[in-house]
Write a protein that holds these residues in place. Sequence first.
Motif, PDB file in Angstrom:
ATOM      1  N   SER A  30       0.686  -1.286   0.339  1.00 41.77           N
ATOM      2  CA  SER A  30      -0.196  -0.044  -0.077  1.00 41.77           C
ATOM      3  C   SER A  30       0.820   1.254   0.093  1.00 41.77           C
ATOM      4  CB  SER A  30      -0.858   0.136   1.260  1.00 41.77           C
ATOM      5  OG  SER A  30      -0.088  -0.223   2.361  1.00 41.77           O
ATOM      6  N   GLU A  86      -6.948   2.438  -8.559  1.00 35.58           N
ATOM      7  CA  GLU A  86      -8.327   2.285  -8.654  1.00 35.58           C
ATOM      8  C   GLU A  86      -8.996   2.768  -9.814  1.00 35.58           C
ATOM      9  OE1 GLU A  86      -9.488  -0.059  -7.027  1.00 35.58           O
ATOM     10  OE2 GLU A  86      -7.690  -0.165  -5.717  1.00 35.58           O
ATOM     11  N   THR A  91      -6.589   0.370 -15.590  1.00 38.92           N
ATOM     12  CA  THR A  91      -6.682  -1.077 -15.762  1.00 38.92           C
ATOM     13  C   THR A  91      -5.787  -1.440 -16.861  1.00 38.92           C
ATOM     14  OG1 THR A  91      -8.758  -0.773 -16.846  1.00 38.92           O
ATOM     15  CG2 THR A  91      -8.846  -1.053 -14.314  1.00 38.92           C
ATOM     16  N   HIS A 112      -3.402  -3.449 -10.971  1.00 39.03           N
ATOM     17  CA  HIS A 112      -4.675  -3.979 -10.289  1.00 39.03           C
ATOM     18  C   HIS A 112      -4.565  -4.119  -8.742  1.00 39.03           C
ATOM     19  CE1 HIS A 112      -6.667  -4.939 -14.114  1.00 39.03           C
ATOM     20  NE2 HIS A 112      -5.508  -5.519 -14.482  1.00 39.03           N
ATOM     21  N   THR A 113      -5.420  -3.748  -7.880  1.00 35.34           N
ATOM     22  CA  THR A 113      -5.460  -4.296  -6.524  1.00 35.34           C
ATOM     23  C   THR A 113      -6.010  -5.838  -6.386  1.00 35.34           C
ATOM     24  OG1 THR A 113      -5.954  -2.034  -5.735  1.00 35.34           O
ATOM     25  CG2 THR A 113      -6.424  -3.661  -4.239  1.00 35.34           C
ATOM     26  N   ASP A 115      -5.455  -7.492  -3.369  1.00 31.04           N
ATOM     27  CA  ASP A 115      -5.707  -7.690  -1.920  1.00 31.04           C
ATOM     28  C   ASP A 115      -6.055  -6.414  -1.355  1.00 31.04           C
ATOM     29  OD1 ASP A 115      -5.555  -8.149   0.768  1.00 31.04           O
ATOM     30  OD2 ASP A 115      -4.028  -9.625   0.774  1.00 31.04           O
ATOM     31  N   SER A 116      -7.250  -5.950  -1.382  1.00 32.02           N
ATOM     32  CA  SER A 116      -7.752  -4.354  -1.082  1.00 32.02           C
ATOM     33  C   SER A 116      -7.583  -4.361   0.374  1.00 32.02           C
ATOM     34  CB  SER A 116      -9.032  -4.550  -1.322  1.00 32.02           C
ATOM     35  OG  SER A 116     -10.084  -5.361  -0.820  1.00 32.02           O
ATOM     36  N   GLU A 117      -7.710  -5.536   1.288  1.00 32.46           N
ATOM     37  CA  GLU A 117      -7.488  -5.299   2.802  1.00 32.46           C
ATOM     38  C   GLU A 117      -6.120  -4.979   3.190  1.00 32.46           C
ATOM     39  OE1 GLU A 117      -7.940  -8.267   6.882  1.00 32.46           O
ATOM     40  OE2 GLU A 117      -8.756  -8.933   4.760  1.00 32.46           O
ATOM     41  N   GLY A 119      -3.970  -3.834   0.889  1.00 32.20           N
ATOM     42  CA  GLY A 119      -3.352  -2.894  -0.309  1.00 32.20           C
ATOM     43  C   GLY A 119      -2.198  -3.332  -1.207  1.00 32.20           C
ATOM     44  N   ARG A 121      -0.946  -4.807  -4.532  1.00 29.46           N
ATOM     45  CA  ARG A 121      -1.181  -4.550  -6.031  1.00 29.46           C
ATOM     46  C   ARG A 121      -0.387  -5.151  -7.079  1.00 29.46           C
ATOM     47  NH1 ARG A 121      -1.003   1.911  -5.591  1.00 29.46           N
ATOM     48  NH2 ARG A 121       0.696   1.515  -3.918  1.00 29.46           N
TER      49      ARG A 121
END
Length: 356
Positions: A30, A86, A91, A112-113, A115-117, A119, A121
Amino acid sequence: MKLRAGMDSLNTLMLKLFENSTEAIFFFDSEGRTLAMNPAAAHIVDTDFLKQLEQGNSLALCSTCRGYTSDMELRTCLDCFFHVPESEDFTSYQVYLETKNKGLIPFAASFHTIDSENGIRVLMLRDLTRQFKTQEKFYQNKMMKHVIEAQENERKRISRELHDSVAQELMSAVVDLRVLKYMTGDEQLLKKVKQTEVSMTRLLSDIRNLSVELRPAALDDFGLEAAFRSHFKRMEQIYGLMIEFESDLSEKRYGSEIETVVYRVCQEALLNALKYAQVDLVHVKLTERDRLLKLTIEDEGVGFNLGDEPDGTGLGLYGMQERAELVGGTFSVESGIGLGTRIIIQVPVADGNGKE
């Protein structure tokens, strides 16, 4: 249990993809720090980038990035993709990176992300060099075709202008001179009129030949074989060069572009034979087999070594090859000192009557 086995297999496949992919793959946290990269990625980045990674520099990618392509600029750093991952704009996009061995390279990128939890990418890069070269060659060929087409149209216009206007006016003047001879008994004046008539008749013949050389009407009206026979007859009459012609096309027609290319290559090859081969006989063969139109021009002249500097500018051979390639054809030259010269052009053609 089966699901677990499937996940293990999937993990193995994903690892193999990461290790063996020809696309460069980077994982970032992140904060923008590089977590991992595959061998393809390591292959394109320089040592400075690697040092910055070891130091935990979150802007390491900036040292090698030279901007991405937006709808306004070829390369820009405004609204950097790295800081707004995002956004739908990033993309899939095009980015330029300074690479280790190849210099500045355009890449197709996707960010791309995954794992959003946490962060996490992923940035994936695919080298576009080959596609760019292909595209550049395509546009070069397209522009060259437009140039040649414009040249041929202008040749046609000038040819018809010479034939329909200049030659007709000159012919009318020659007729007037012939009539004038019967309107005077002055010997000195008659002599001068006859001399002028001869000069104007010669000029009329030159204009007609020039008109045909610019763009033979037979090529547009009757096709290659008729245009060749007409051209060979003029070559014999004007230069004394005999041309033994063999053809199996009869009245077959092809696209205007193909007919023009084959005619111009033959015209240039015969001119070269006339100037450099030191022969008075040239063999020309025109055939079609298996959707391939083949033209062969062969002489038994002095020849030349293919690696040597050609006589003249050398642009004749280059121009013939360039024309052939523009219609998807091939061009080859066979020669040697004392062995004569053979020029072959082969062009793919359509089914049936050759019309595309």
